[in-house]
Design a protein around this motif. Structure first.
Motif, PDB file in Angstrom:
ATOM      1  N   TYR A 142     -79.123  89.035  31.250  1.00 48.99           N
ATOM      2  CA  TYR A 142     -78.338  89.966  31.965  1.00 48.99           C
ATOM      3  C   TYR A 142     -79.325  90.170  33.352  1.00 48.99           C
ATOM      4  CZ  TYR A 142     -76.713  94.465  33.781  1.00 48.99           C
ATOM      5  OH  TYR A 142     -76.251  95.524  34.528  1.00 48.99           O
ATOM      6  N   GLU A 202     -81.480  88.478  34.606  1.00 48.35           N
ATOM      7  CA  GLU A 202     -81.634  87.390  35.312  1.00 48.35           C
ATOM      8  C   GLU A 202     -80.302  86.871  36.010  1.00 48.35           C
ATOM      9  OE1 GLU A 202     -84.427  85.723  36.429  1.00 48.35           O
ATOM     10  OE2 GLU A 202     -85.093  87.712  35.532  1.00 48.35           O
ATOM     11  N   ARG A 203     -79.124  87.904  35.921  1.00 49.81           N
ATOM     12  CA  ARG A 203     -77.695  87.457  36.230  1.00 49.81           C
ATOM     13  C   ARG A 203     -77.387  86.365  35.849  1.00 49.81           C
ATOM     14  NH1 ARG A 203     -78.747  89.633  42.590  1.00 49.81           N
ATOM     15  NH2 ARG A 203     -79.487  91.690  41.918  1.00 49.81           N
ATOM     16  N   SER A 218     -72.831  88.609  32.468  1.00 53.38           N
ATOM     17  CA  SER A 218     -72.465  90.068  32.720  1.00 53.38           C
ATOM     18  C   SER A 218     -72.931  91.119  31.796  1.00 53.38           C
ATOM     19  CB  SER A 218     -71.027  90.124  32.857  1.00 53.38           C
ATOM     20  OG  SER A 218     -70.283  89.841  31.706  1.00 53.38           O
ATOM     21  N   SER A 254     -71.866  82.355  35.447  1.00 56.47           N
ATOM     22  CA  SER A 254     -72.275  83.548  34.679  1.00 56.47           C
ATOM     23  C   SER A 254     -71.061  83.681  33.652  1.00 56.47           C
ATOM     24  CB  SER A 254     -72.110  84.967  35.575  1.00 56.47           C
ATOM     25  OG  SER A 254     -73.222  84.936  36.505  1.00 56.47           O
TER      26      SER A 254
END
Length: 274
Positions: free
Chosen positions: A89, A91-92, A95, A273
């Motif tokens: 999360y 490190e994107r 979500s 993602s």
């Protein structure tokens, strides 16, 4: 060579975090239930070893067997996930909703498996409640359950804060076991590397959320003076929070952001993602 360097481990940590986050609810629950039951079995074995030898260190030596099975089979233990999944999360790569979904279902699976084994153990030793049980393991579970709940509550805020700190220290070591298992490519290497930190936490008597999911309800079944609210308010919620902080801050973030170069982290992150 068998040894995996810390830089490679940092990449593996992120890959593991993303892989865990992609699992379906069914898999999270099944693997979580198995993990909860395996740790419960390990606690029972540790109690047996301690009662037979009189040395708690012997119990701590045998306790890691359940954790090692979890690691080798790739099962889901929420305390280990506390150190890995949030990294994805941060490190994107996933979500916030995906992160919470993963942790919630693994926690639920661990709880179901732990309590289920507690029920099975009670049925086996008490013959469905028809036999008065007063064996060393059962007595130990009652004592531990009361010490971990009303024992802390008796000391007020200081006692509860002690439980919180013990939880931080515990999952520092537990998550170190998760990461240490990544430093070896062989089964024997993983067993040794993962087992050492687990031995440390158990020998020192720290607080582990999933272990307590078994110990406290099992103690209650065998007559501990502990209520459902005592279990959750004086231990489970506090210990879970401490485990999150200890595992994520002192192991997950510390190892990943020390050894993982930015370029490595970006190259190991999927473009989409979850």
């Amino acid at each position: 060579m068998d040894y995996v360097s810390p830089k490679e481990v940092a990449v593996t940590m992120m890959q593991a975090a993303v892989t865990k986050s992609s699992l379906q609810v069914r898999d999270l629950l099944i693997r979580g239930c198995l993990s909860g039951a395996l740790l419960a079995i390990s606690v029972t074995l540790a109690c047996l070893a301690t009662s037979q030898t009189g040395f708690s260190l012997i119990g701590a030596l045998v306790f890691p067997v359940g954790f090692i099975i979890i690691v080798l089979l790739g099962l889901e233990l929420v305390t280990g996930s506390f150190s890995l999944v949030p990294l994805a999360y941060f490190e994107r790569s996933i979500s916030g909703g995906t992160m919470l979904r993963n942790l919630f279902w693994v926690f639920t699976g661990n709880l179901i498996g732990s309590v289920a084994f507690a029920v099975l153990f009670w049925c086996a030793t008490s013959e469905m409640g028809t036999v008065a049980v007063a064996g060393p393991i059962e007595k130990m579970l009652v004592t531990i359950a009361e010490r971990k709940t009303i024992g802390y509550a008796a000391h007020g805020g200081a006692g509860l804060f002690s439980a919180f700190i013990k939880a931080i220290l515990c999952n520092w070591m537990v998550c170190m076991g998760v990461v240490m298992a990544m430093t070896s490519q062989s089964t024997v290497g993983k067993i040794i590397a993962a087992g050492i930190p687990i031995f440390i936490f158990f020998a020192l008597g720290y607080e582990h959320a999933v272990v307590n999911m078994f110990v406290i309800p099992a103690g209650m079944m065998f007559g501990a003076d502990v209520s459902l609210s005592d279990w959750w308010l004086y231990n489970q919620l506090i210990v879970t929070l401490g485990n999150i902080i200890g595992g994520l801050l002192f192991t997950g973030m510390a190892i990943f952001y020390t050894f993982g170069k930015k370029s490595d982290r970006l190259s190991s992150t999927p473009s989409n993602s979850l």
